[in-house]
Design a protein around this motif. Structure first.
Motif, PDB file in Angstrom:
ATOM      1  N   GLY A  59       0.808  -1.223   0.000  1.00 14.92           N
ATOM      2  CA  GLY A  59       0.000   0.000   0.000  1.00 14.92           C
ATOM      3  C   GLY A  59       0.837   1.267   0.000  1.00 14.92           C
ATOM      4  O   GLY A  59       1.786   1.429  -0.786  1.00 14.92           O
ATOM      5  N   GLN A 106       4.467   1.000   8.461  1.00 12.10           N
ATOM      6  CA  GLN A 106       4.094   1.879   9.566  1.00 12.10           C
ATOM      7  C   GLN A 106       3.916   1.050  10.834  1.00 12.10           C
ATOM      8  O   GLN A 106       4.562   1.287  11.837  1.00 12.10           O
ATOM      9  CB  GLN A 106       2.795   2.637   9.218  1.00 12.10           C
ATOM     10  CG  GLN A 106       2.353   3.708  10.210  1.00 12.10           C
ATOM     11  CD  GLN A 106       1.731   3.187  11.489  1.00 12.10           C
ATOM     12  OE1 GLN A 106       2.136   3.609  12.572  1.00 12.10           O
ATOM     13  NE2 GLN A 106       0.790   2.276  11.413  1.00 12.10           N
ATOM     14  N   SER A 107       3.007   0.068  10.740  1.00 13.04           N
ATOM     15  CA  SER A 107       2.642  -0.706  11.935  1.00 13.04           C
ATOM     16  C   SER A 107       3.720  -1.693  12.350  1.00 13.04           C
ATOM     17  O   SER A 107       3.830  -2.046  13.527  1.00 13.04           O
ATOM     18  CB  SER A 107       1.358  -1.498  11.655  1.00 13.04           C
ATOM     19  OG  SER A 107       1.593  -2.417  10.590  1.00 13.04           O
ATOM     20  N   LEU A 242      -4.324   6.330  -4.508  1.00 14.30           N
ATOM     21  CA  LEU A 242      -4.709   5.365  -3.461  1.00 14.30           C
ATOM     22  C   LEU A 242      -5.468   6.075  -2.335  1.00 14.30           C
ATOM     23  O   LEU A 242      -6.509   5.603  -1.865  1.00 14.30           O
ATOM     24  CB  LEU A 242      -3.474   4.659  -2.896  1.00 14.30           C
ATOM     25  CG  LEU A 242      -3.739   3.724  -1.702  1.00 14.30           C
ATOM     26  CD1 LEU A 242      -4.654   2.562  -2.087  1.00 14.30           C
ATOM     27  CD2 LEU A 242      -2.445   3.181  -1.124  1.00 14.30           C
ATOM     28  N   VAL A 364      -3.077  -4.764   8.682  1.00 13.67           N
ATOM     29  CA  VAL A 364      -3.547  -5.937   7.926  1.00 13.67           C
ATOM     30  C   VAL A 364      -2.700  -7.148   8.299  1.00 13.67           C
ATOM     31  O   VAL A 364      -1.593  -7.330   7.796  1.00 13.67           O
ATOM     32  CB  VAL A 364      -3.508  -5.666   6.399  1.00 13.67           C
ATOM     33  CG1 VAL A 364      -4.064  -6.851   5.627  1.00 13.67           C
ATOM     34  CG2 VAL A 364      -4.300  -4.400   6.067  1.00 13.67           C
TER      35      VAL A 364
HETATM   36  O1  M6R Z   1       1.408  -0.743   8.523  1.00 16.63           O
HETATM   37  P1  M6R Z   1       1.878  -0.826   7.110  1.00 16.63           P
HETATM   38  O2  M6R Z   1       2.651   0.392   6.702  1.00 16.63           O
HETATM   39  O3  M6R Z   1       2.629  -2.079   6.791  1.00 16.63           O
HETATM   40  O4  M6R Z   1       0.549  -0.845   6.231  1.00 16.63           O
HETATM   41  C1  M6R Z   1       0.611  -1.039   4.847  1.00 16.63           C
HETATM   42  C2  M6R Z   1      -0.715  -0.706   4.196  1.00 16.63           C
HETATM   43  O5  M6R Z   1      -1.736  -1.533   4.669  1.00 16.63           O
HETATM   44  C3  M6R Z   1      -1.126   0.757   4.423  1.00 16.63           C
HETATM   45  O6  M6R Z   1      -0.115   1.641   4.037  1.00 16.63           O
HETATM   46  C4  M6R Z   1      -2.406   1.111   3.650  1.00 16.63           C
HETATM   47  O7  M6R Z   1      -2.156   1.066   2.268  1.00 16.63           O
HETATM   48  C5  M6R Z   1      -2.911   2.494   4.109  1.00 16.63           C
HETATM   49  N1  M6R Z   1      -4.191   2.363   4.752  1.00 16.63           N
HETATM   50  C6  M6R Z   1      -3.026   3.487   3.001  1.00 16.63           C
HETATM   51  O8  M6R Z   1      -3.396   4.747   3.484  1.00 16.63           O
END
Ligand code: M6R
Length: 367
Positions: A59, A106-107, A242, A364
């Protein structure tokens, strides 16, 4: 808890100057001439041996990786591939001990990204994680970690985490370049000075949010639109598209501007909104001709331009929004801001749940 803002997303958009400052703090030497990343365990000797990079994420984090590819390739001249994490391990990627795999999350808990990290390590690669959460699975398992200091991100749509990932790539790319000597000292100092101006430049853009709000209200009546750009602007076009889909549910597509005429131009009709990014001046003339191709079919074009080019670009677009000047490589940290505001205000105009879009979760953890 929303600090006076109506939504977490708007609060987080406005926290970006702070997120940039926090992510840079202590990582740029006091004389402004070098990057220091003491958290890295990879030694300069090991870094010098790296001859291939894979950036893997999902994403929005993947979109940060696309900018990261541009940054590393242009500063260090080592080839970089970017991969969707859910595809990576099924394509038998070519991984050697000289490959550096960079995962962005991020997560730090995204299942596909974590699986890609494990596969890369199993194949003998060293993994560097760029993540916002200390102690997350990705942070614990990676060999090296650069923490983004965006602070907690609550809105499902990522804003400040994404832009802090860009800052992390700028820092790491510059560190690598200084380590291997691929950029001279003056260039490094020049890059760092430009990076340190970014927070103030973001504040300047945020002060003009109302202009973007009126564009967002007009696009919210449309069912389909396009984002176009060339080079690093194409990566930002993808992120803008997106974000808009995610929270406004308006269908949009991001296109490399030169690719439109190979099929997609057929979808442009009277009034179709096109958001065109024109921050790369070496590609400016080419962008203008691509914009003309859409206008000839009736497109209504918003141009995102560098300050100083407004008068010129106004001849070819319907509306424009100017961002402060910075180095071409650093423009994503500025050009993404109006696109975040655009999706926020479009979602608001359509009365959607901005912070919790339908069908989506913040983290996710299924593949
Ligand atoms: O926590 P993450 O960065 O791994 O998440 C990846 C994607 O699920 C996340 O960036 C998603 O695309 C966002 N909700 C977009 O705004």
């Amino acid at each position: 808890e929303k600090g006076g803002y109506d939504h977490f997303m708007l609060k987080e958009i406005h926290e970006q100057p702070k997120a940039y400052r926090d992510t840079m703090r202590g990582r740029i030497s006091e004389d402004g001439r070098s990057v220091q990343l003491p958290e890295l365990k990879i030694t300069p000797e090991q870094l010098k041996k790296i001859n291939r990079v894979h950036i893997v994420a999902c994403g929005t984090a993947l979109h940060a990786g696309l900018v990261g590819k541009n940054v590393i390739e242009s500063l260090v001249r080592v080839p970089v591939e970017t991969d969707v994490a859910s595809e990576y391990r099924y394509r038998s990627p070519i991984i050697t001990p000289e490959t550096l795999v960079i995962v962005v999350s991020q997560s730090g808990e995204t299942a596909d990204t974590l699986a890609a990290l494990r596969e890369a390590q199993r194949c003998g690669a060293r993994v560097l994680a760029i993540t916002n959460v200390v102690g997350s699975s990705v942070a614990r398992e990676a060999d090296d970690v650069i923490i983004t200091l965006a602070g907690p991100e609550i809105a499902v749509a990522s804003t400040k985490a994404y832009s802090s990932q860009l800052i992390a790539f700028f820092l790491f790319g510059t560190y690598w370049a200084q380590t291997v000597g691929s950029q001279d000292e003056e260039n490094v100092a020049y890059l760092l000075a430009a990076m340190q101006s970014l927070p103030e430049q973001v504040e300047h853009i945020l002060a003009q949010a109302e202009t973007i709000k009126s564009v967002a209200e007009s696009i919210s009546h449309h069912s389909s639109l396009f984002f176009i750009g060339r080079g690093i602007d194409y990566a930002i076009a993808m992120e803008g598209s997106l974000k808009l889909k995610e929270i406004s549910y308006i269908h949009s597509e991001a296109y490399a501007a030169g690719e439109l005429k190979h099929g997609t131009l057929a979808l442009i009709e009277e009034g179709t909104p096109v958001i065109a990014l024109l921050t790369q001046e070496d590609l400016y003339e080419k962008m203008i001709s691509n914009i003309k191709e859409t206008k000839a079919r009736g497109a209504n074009v918003l141009g995102i331009v560098n300050e100083g080019n407004e008068v010129e670009v106004a001849k070819s677009v319907d509306r424009h929004f100017a961002i402060p000047r910075t180095l071409p490589l650093l423009t994503p940290a500025l050009s993404v801001i109006p696109l975040q505001l655009l999706s926020y205000y479009a979602s608001l105009a359509l009365r959607h749940d901005v912070d919790k879009p339908r069908n989506l979760a913040k983290s996710v953890t299924v593949e």
